[in-house]
Design a protein around this motif. Sequence first.
Motif, short mmCIF file in Angstrom:
data_model
loop_
_atom_site.label_atom_id
_atom_site.label_comp_id
_atom_site.label_asym_id
_atom_site.label_seq_id
_atom_site.Cartn_x
_atom_site.Cartn_y
_atom_site.Cartn_z
N PHE A 255 8.51 6.15 9.98
CA PHE A 255 8.10 6.54 11.33
C PHE A 255 9.15 6.26 12.40
O PHE A 255 9.15 6.91 13.45
N ALA A 256 10.03 5.31 12.15
CA ALA A 256 11.04 4.99 13.16
C ALA A 256 12.34 5.73 12.94
O ALA A 256 13.16 5.80 13.86
N MET A 257 12.57 6.29 11.72
CA MET A 257 13.82 6.99 11.46
C MET A 257 13.60 8.41 10.95
O MET A 257 14.13 9.38 11.51
N ILE A 316 20.65 2.35 17.81
CA ILE A 316 21.09 2.93 19.08
C ILE A 316 21.09 4.46 19.02
O ILE A 316 20.75 5.15 19.99
N PHE A 317 21.43 5.03 17.86
CA PHE A 317 21.50 6.47 17.72
C PHE A 317 20.10 7.09 17.59
O PHE A 317 19.85 8.18 18.10
N VAL A 318 19.20 6.39 16.90
CA VAL A 318 17.82 6.87 16.79
C VAL A 318 17.17 6.95 18.17
O VAL A 318 16.57 7.97 18.54
N LEU A 319 17.29 5.88 18.93
CA LEU A 319 16.66 5.84 20.25
C LEU A 319 17.26 6.88 21.19
O LEU A 319 16.55 7.57 21.93
N ALA A 320 18.59 7.02 21.14
CA ALA A 320 19.25 7.99 22.01
C ALA A 320 18.81 9.42 21.67
O ALA A 320 18.55 10.23 22.57
N PHE A 532 10.31 7.06 19.65
CA PHE A 532 11.19 6.21 20.46
C PHE A 532 10.60 4.80 20.59
O PHE A 532 11.30 3.80 20.40
N PHE A 533 9.33 4.72 20.92
CA PHE A 533 8.71 3.41 21.12
C PHE A 533 8.56 2.67 19.78
O PHE A 533 8.72 1.44 19.73
N LEU A 534 8.28 3.39 18.71
CA LEU A 534 8.21 2.75 17.40
C LEU A 534 9.58 2.18 17.02
O LEU A 534 9.69 1.05 16.53
N GLY A 535 10.63 2.97 17.23
CA GLY A 535 11.98 2.51 16.91
C GLY A 535 12.42 1.35 17.78
O GLY A 535 13.13 0.45 17.34
N LEU A 536 11.99 1.37 19.04
CA LEU A 536 12.38 0.32 19.97
C LEU A 536 11.92 -1.05 19.48
O LEU A 536 12.64 -2.05 19.60
N PHE A 537 10.72 -1.10 18.89
CA PHE A 537 10.16 -2.38 18.46
C PHE A 537 10.35 -2.66 16.97
O PHE A 537 10.34 -3.81 16.55
#
Length: 556
Positions: A255-257, A316-320, A532-537
């Motif tokens: 879910f995060a990537m 950093i690349f996932v969130l961006a 984005f929010f899943l990856g952030l945390f």
Amino acid sequence: MRKLPNAGLVVAEPTIALQRRVMIAATVGTVIEWYDFFMYISVASAISANFFSSDNPVWANVFALLTFATGYLVRPFGALVFGRIGDMIGRKHTFLTTILMMGFATVAVGLVPSYAAIGLWAPSILILLRMIQGLALGGEYGGAATYIAEHAPQGRRGWLTSWLQTSAPIGFTLSMLSVYFMRSSMSPEAFNGWGWRLLFISSVFPLAISVWIRLKLQESPLFLKMKKEGTLSKSPIYDTLAAWPNLKRVLIAMFAMVVPQSVLLVGAQIYSLVFLTGTAKVDPQIANLLVGAALMLTLPAMIFFGWLSDRYGTKIFVLAACVIGTMTYVPLYKALTFYANPALYNAQTAVPVTVAADPSECSFQFNPIGTTKFTTGCDIAKNALIRFGAPYSNRSEANGAIATVFVGPKAIPVGTAGQAPDVAAFTANLKQALEQSGYPSRADTNAMNFGMIILVLVALSTIAGMIFGPLASAMTDLFPPQVRYTSVSFSYHVGNGYFGGLLPAIATALQIATGDIYAGLYYVIIVSAIAFFLGLFWLHSPQAVAKIESNAAVTA
């Protein structure tokens, strides 16, 4: 508690030459497998005409896209089946089996009789073959990623596995180019009748090349070491899904990537082709060349982001990518419309089309087998607008009101009170009004800005490439080697199959149901924003990933 043996097993580092040979061999074989899998979407219009029946050809195309999605939906099951084999028997023999399955199913698609010849058996057999392709591909990617990663030392894993990531775009581009040259060599009637079949049948030749390449590969040295020491997992599926520490890694990877990568990549590469040909009315041959050119120009960016991930990690690349995709997808697709079909873009802005009708008369017009008739005024109006490719908005009227299409200020009623609608007369009047208002039946090649179209497509693919380039390295780093094949494959194919695979069909259906040609893009935007929010945390730094990798405890 049961512990898998330490994930940090050490083997002699392969030479640079061996690393390069493994990367090339695995990537070339995977390119051919993706080529077979994507050939379907490249001839989707011919598939819909040969295998599905509908009063509305647009809905036949949607059903063809759903069949394409079937190949995605079964990929997680292939991931479990072949992942288990790969973690217990070996990487090499497993993805040799998958390429043989893929090749058989691809050739068979070219031999299936049409709907006109055998009726519903035609789409049924087609769906079965797509499922076989999906099962094969479910075992392919995780095996290739694991195989390269286990030959690559830390510090070069992002770089080496990023070349594998180019296999899907290259395979997709090769399939489009094959279709382009086949279309160019015959009439449209011949291509839709039998020419497309030659593309599937001729895939037996690249299949032979791929098998020959894979027969020359040696087994992963890390797998051989685990086998010699008796440290292989005895139940890779259980250790992947039933034990919380590893299941948590699966959820993080998925879910995060994988999910944001999937919707952004499919939206950039596959749905853009569907949009150009179906909505912007661009000639399919031109659209194939434009998308193919953009994909080739994007490949260096994918490799570049993979190289950067060796230094800065993946987070950093996932969130961006999620942020940029959420903010730019609709503007980029509007730009795509403007540069591909400026007449359509200007017409829908200057002369908007509205369907005013009693909402109770408006149906969701999904009719893939051609058995349902849509006879209400609202359905007749929308059916005609879908056929003409004109975007529209909806307006609710009182019960019993006569459905009316407004092309700018001009009102075109569907029949008169107390009488059955004259569909032929209404359709002729609507067509005339649309033409007079500047709505084109096809995109004007002379008005297209090819350079800007490619630039927009490159921008879309680059956003996805920020995640896709480092993805294989990030996922193989996350899982211990005893369950790496199964865990990587399952995470990747669930995320891609159930989110990216359904995107073309969902987006097209939303577009048709609402009349808004950009409605389907909100699916991409919403998924990217959530990711984005899943990856952030959830996503970790490279140091935290290394710590996770070394902790291979699983719950018995």
